[in-house]
Design a protein around this motif. Structure first.
Motif, PDB file in Angstrom:
ATOM      1  N   THR A  77       6.057   0.500  28.834  1.00 61.69           N
ATOM      2  CA  THR A  77       5.048  -0.062  29.727  1.00 61.69           C
ATOM      3  C   THR A  77       5.594   0.083  31.148  1.00 61.69           C
ATOM      4  O   THR A  77       6.789  -0.128  31.380  1.00 61.69           O
ATOM      5  N   SER A 147      -1.199  -3.532  29.834  1.00 64.80           N
ATOM      6  CA  SER A 147      -0.415  -3.486  28.591  1.00 64.80           C
ATOM      7  C   SER A 147      -0.676  -4.694  27.701  1.00 64.80           C
ATOM      8  O   SER A 147      -0.327  -4.673  26.531  1.00 64.80           O
ATOM      9  N   ILE A 148      -1.281  -5.748  28.259  1.00 67.35           N
ATOM     10  CA  ILE A 148      -1.518  -6.927  27.403  1.00 67.35           C
ATOM     11  C   ILE A 148      -3.006  -7.083  27.044  1.00 67.35           C
ATOM     12  O   ILE A 148      -3.402  -8.077  26.440  1.00 67.35           O
ATOM     13  N   LEU A 170      10.098  -2.138  28.259  1.00 70.48           N
ATOM     14  CA  LEU A 170       9.088  -2.940  28.974  1.00 70.48           C
ATOM     15  C   LEU A 170       9.469  -3.030  30.453  1.00 70.48           C
ATOM     16  O   LEU A 170      10.511  -3.598  30.804  1.00 70.48           O
ATOM     17  N   GLU A 182       3.793  -9.136  26.382  1.00 73.90           N
ATOM     18  CA  GLU A 182       4.192  -7.772  25.983  1.00 73.90           C
ATOM     19  C   GLU A 182       5.145  -7.827  24.785  1.00 73.90           C
ATOM     20  O   GLU A 182       5.036  -7.037  23.851  1.00 73.90           O
ATOM     21  N   TYR A 186       4.370  -5.902  21.425  1.00 70.73           N
ATOM     22  CA  TYR A 186       5.040  -4.629  21.117  1.00 70.73           C
ATOM     23  C   TYR A 186       6.410  -4.735  20.456  1.00 70.73           C
ATOM     24  O   TYR A 186       6.829  -3.782  19.805  1.00 70.73           O
TER      25      TYR A 186
END
Ligand SMILES: C[S@@+](CC[C@H](N)C(=O)[O-])C[C@H]1O[C@@H](n2cnc3c(N)ncnc32)[C@H](O)[C@@H]1O
Length: 260
Positions: A77, A147-148, A170, A182, A186
């Motif tokens: 990310t 990313s979220i 990240l 995140e 992930y």
């Protein structure tokens, strides 16, 4: 592995423990980090021609991890100029190359096995063009979006189904809330024995006035998110040996190893 190599590594481990306990060295390192951060030190490097917003020490650590883990997918990310995408793609290309040599095969550069997936909320057009024009581009995929966001998380999970050994990096929005989200989204994709690397945990150790135009600071940053996440995720441990070795790193307590 030869006995000589193993003995050398034992010596290194002893020296690394020793430097981590050296209060003078720690304090001069912290002082250096504080001053370097004021000069935007991490913005001044490139990897194969693309700006990479990292410290060289962390770049070497990523190389060591990628060689050790040999992932077939790196999920990142935070793309920015694309430097870390290109770096990870080039390290994966080397793994493909080494594997082909070991198996006595020809590596087809047009059919890369190992890939990098990058996610960024704002992939600037000039950065996208430069990444897509780079010789490493054919092992890189990019998704634009937060990313979220649930649809982005679903896309990443769907993509990752085709891979067996995954490493996560990240490095996007550095608030506690965002990084924790995140990690929840992930970190579980990290393969056992692989790493989820959380960058910019160092914000916790810097004076908050250093980030006047940012929503993060001491008490609200990637390190506080890591600490929170680890309370309920014993499958991860902080690999302190990495930060003890690097000393100069933006990711203290950020090298998370999946141990089960
Ligand atoms: C520190 S930079 C990434 C640097 C890059 N990893 C490197 O090493 O060169 C942070 C990036 O995170 C992105 N970002 C910020 N908020 C985000 C979000 N909610 N989701 C995904 N990316 C985000 C920004 O657009 C920016 O490009």
């Amino acid at each position: 592995m030869s006995e000589e190599y193993l003995n050398f590594k034992k010596e290194c481990a002893f020296e690394i423990d020793n430097q981590a306990c050296d209060a003078m060295l720690q304090s001069s390192t912290n002082n250096w980090l504080l001053n370097a951060n004021r000069k935007k030190y991490s913005y001044h490097f490139e990897w194969l021609g693309r700006p990479i917003i990292q410290y060289p020490q962390d770049m070497v650590a990523m190389q060591e991890l990628i060689w050790e883990v040999k992932p077939d997918l790196v999920i990142e990310t935070g793309i920015a100029h694309g430097g870390s995408l290109i770096m990870n793609a080039s390290l994966l290309a080397m793994l493909d190359y080494c594997e082909a040599i070991e198996n006595g095969e020809m590596m087809d550069p047009k059919k890369p096995k190992r890939r990098v997936l990058g996610i960024d909320v704002d992939i600037r057009e000039h950065n996208r063009k430069a990444i897509e024009a780079h010789p490493m581009a054919n092992r890189i995929d990019m998704i634009q979006g937060s990313s979220i966001a649930q649809d982005i998380i679903s896309q990443v999970h769907e993509y990752s189904k085709n891979y067996k050994k995954i490493l996560i990096s990240l490095d996007s929005n550095h608030t506690h809330e965002h990084v924790l989200a995140e990690l929840e989204a992930y970190a579980q994709l990290t393969s056992v024995g692989s790493y989820c690397v959380v960058f910019d945990t160092i914000i916790e150790d810097m004076p908050t006035e250093m980030f006047p135009d940012r929503p993060w600071g001491s008490g609200n940053n990637p390190k506080t998110a890591v600490w929170e996440y680890l309370k309920t995720h014993p499958e991860f441990e902080i690999d302190k040996s990495i930060q003890n070795k690097l000393l100069i790193t933006v990711a203290p307590d950020g090298y998370l190893k999946r141990v089960k």
